[in-house]
Design an enzyme around this catalytic site. Sequence first.
Site, PDB file in Angstrom:
ATOM      1  N   HIS A  15       0.843  -1.191   0.000  1.00  0.00           N
ATOM      2  CA  HIS A  15       0.000   0.000   0.000  1.00  0.00           C
ATOM      3  C   HIS A  15       0.882   1.247   0.000  1.00  0.00           C
ATOM      4  O   HIS A  15       0.955   1.997   0.966  1.00  0.00           O
ATOM      5  CB  HIS A  15      -0.922  -0.011   1.218  1.00  0.00           C
ATOM      6  CG  HIS A  15      -1.965  -1.079   1.163  1.00  0.00           C
ATOM      7  ND1 HIS A  15      -2.660  -1.383   0.017  1.00  0.00           N
ATOM      8  CD2 HIS A  15      -2.453  -1.918   2.125  1.00  0.00           C
ATOM      9  CE1 HIS A  15      -3.519  -2.363   0.268  1.00  0.00           C
ATOM     10  NE2 HIS A  15      -3.401  -2.697   1.530  1.00  0.00           N
ATOM     11  N   CYS A  72       4.334 -11.681   2.290  1.00  0.00           N
ATOM     12  CA  CYS A  72       5.282 -11.392   3.370  1.00  0.00           C
ATOM     13  C   CYS A  72       5.445 -12.637   4.246  1.00  0.00           C
ATOM     14  O   CYS A  72       4.455 -13.289   4.590  1.00  0.00           O
ATOM     15  CB  CYS A  72       4.760 -10.232   4.194  1.00  0.00           C
ATOM     16  SG  CYS A  72       5.684  -9.918   5.705  1.00  0.00           S
ATOM     17  N   HIS A 100     -10.301  -6.239   4.699  1.00  0.00           N
ATOM     18  CA  HIS A 100      -8.911  -5.958   4.314  1.00  0.00           C
ATOM     19  C   HIS A 100      -8.351  -7.195   3.616  1.00  0.00           C
ATOM     20  O   HIS A 100      -8.653  -8.334   3.976  1.00  0.00           O
ATOM     21  CB  HIS A 100      -8.087  -5.623   5.553  1.00  0.00           C
ATOM     22  CG  HIS A 100      -6.692  -5.180   5.242  1.00  0.00           C
ATOM     23  ND1 HIS A 100      -5.683  -6.066   4.933  1.00  0.00           N
ATOM     24  CD2 HIS A 100      -6.133  -3.940   5.181  1.00  0.00           C
ATOM     25  CE1 HIS A 100      -4.567  -5.389   4.704  1.00  0.00           C
ATOM     26  NE2 HIS A 100      -4.811  -4.102   4.851  1.00  0.00           N
ATOM     27  N   GLU A 102      -5.541  -8.725   3.611  1.00  0.00           N
ATOM     28  CA  GLU A 102      -4.844  -9.707   4.445  1.00  0.00           C
ATOM     29  C   GLU A 102      -5.831 -10.528   5.266  1.00  0.00           C
ATOM     30  O   GLU A 102      -5.702 -11.760   5.366  1.00  0.00           O
ATOM     31  CB  GLU A 102      -3.859  -9.015   5.385  1.00  0.00           C
ATOM     32  CG  GLU A 102      -3.106 -10.003   6.286  1.00  0.00           C
ATOM     33  CD  GLU A 102      -2.236  -9.325   7.330  1.00  0.00           C
ATOM     34  OE1 GLU A 102      -2.048  -9.912   8.410  1.00  0.00           O
ATOM     35  OE2 GLU A 102      -1.739  -8.216   7.076  1.00  0.00           O
ATOM     36  N   THR A 137      -1.473  -8.729  10.839  1.00  0.00           N
ATOM     37  CA  THR A 137      -0.086  -8.477  11.242  1.00  0.00           C
ATOM     38  C   THR A 137       0.216  -7.012  11.540  1.00  0.00           C
ATOM     39  O   THR A 137       1.198  -6.713  12.218  1.00  0.00           O
ATOM     40  CB  THR A 137       0.892  -8.964  10.157  1.00  0.00           C
ATOM     41  OG1 THR A 137       0.613  -8.279   8.926  1.00  0.00           O
ATOM     42  CG2 THR A 137       0.779 -10.461   9.952  1.00  0.00           C
ATOM     43  N   CYS A 167       3.411  -8.277  13.443  1.00  0.00           N
ATOM     44  CA  CYS A 167       4.798  -8.335  12.971  1.00  0.00           C
ATOM     45  C   CYS A 167       5.696  -7.400  13.780  1.00  0.00           C
ATOM     46  O   CYS A 167       5.261  -6.359  14.274  1.00  0.00           O
ATOM     47  CB  CYS A 167       4.878  -8.023  11.483  1.00  0.00           C
ATOM     48  SG  CYS A 167       4.649  -6.302  11.035  1.00  0.00           S
ATOM     49  N   SER A 195      -2.571   2.134   3.700  1.00  0.00           N
ATOM     50  CA  SER A 195      -1.719   1.284   4.540  1.00  0.00           C
ATOM     51  C   SER A 195      -2.274   1.218   5.958  1.00  0.00           C
ATOM     52  O   SER A 195      -2.332   2.225   6.666  1.00  0.00           O
ATOM     53  CB  SER A 195      -0.291   1.851   4.564  1.00  0.00           C
ATOM     54  OG  SER A 195       0.462   1.293   5.628  1.00  0.00           O
ATOM     55  N   SER A 239       5.908   0.027   4.583  1.00  0.00           N
ATOM     56  CA  SER A 239       6.161  -0.081   3.142  1.00  0.00           C
ATOM     57  C   SER A 239       6.670   1.207   2.518  1.00  0.00           C
ATOM     58  O   SER A 239       6.797   1.308   1.297  1.00  0.00           O
ATOM     59  CB  SER A 239       4.878  -0.527   2.415  1.00  0.00           C
ATOM     60  OG  SER A 239       3.833   0.412   2.614  1.00  0.00           O
TER      61      SER A 239
END
Length: 263
Positions: A15, A72, A100, A102, A137, A167, A195, A239
């Site tokens: 993103h 990832c 989302h 993910e 994450t 993460c 993001s 990112s």
Amino acid sequence: MAATAPLTILGELVHNPIVRERLQAQGAREASLDIASAEVLATTVMITAHGASDAKRRQWQQSGFQIADGTCPLVRHAHAQLRALVAAGYTPVVIGQAGHVEVRGLMEDFPGANVINTRGDIALLPVAVRYGVISQTTQPIDRVRELVAELRHARRQAEVRFVDTVCKPTKDRQSALQRLIVQVQVVVMVGGRASNNTRQLVATCRAARKPALHIERAAELVAEDFSDVESVGVTAGTSTLHQTVDAVVERLRQISNRSFQNH
């Protein structure tokens, strides 16, 4: 890869608009995960950093596409942990944003999976003896732990097993931001507006009543935003390119000769 052969990226690789612009300049095309295979001209499709379900992977393989997997490793870990919880008999719960990419990827292989993002969502969970909980994450770990505690309180008769899948880069940025907030008057947050981890950083600032400017690139900064401001902190989403952060810091220096703190 896109420079040598047609490539369709299934969503946004990350993103980050600057990264996406560079990929498009090299010939990569973006398409939705749900796009009909007949609409994809490339022979190779690429799964983004946010991952995808096994069901989606099979769908694309059966349609004859080669798959380039950009998932990832930390998202892969979240998939593995959720799969293990389901195999052990837990009712799966994902803490994150419904819809989302993910979260969709995590949930699509498990029809009984549930997503929660607020305390109110907990009341909507089906009654179960055992809940297995993981997180998107990029969620703030403190918020995740609060929701797990709320779930345990609300469903006292049930076993709640939580596996931390937030993460480390997300945790590190949140910790660094907490230190930065008390040192500056304004925080400039550099990252894509889509993001999640960047938006969570902004939310952390505003929860602490600290003004936060969320920008994607240096050109968005204007001097008027910093009138009567003596100290500015800069941080970024996971990112965001280092070059973008450097450009933001340079732009701030152009606006003022003062020294700004960069974390």
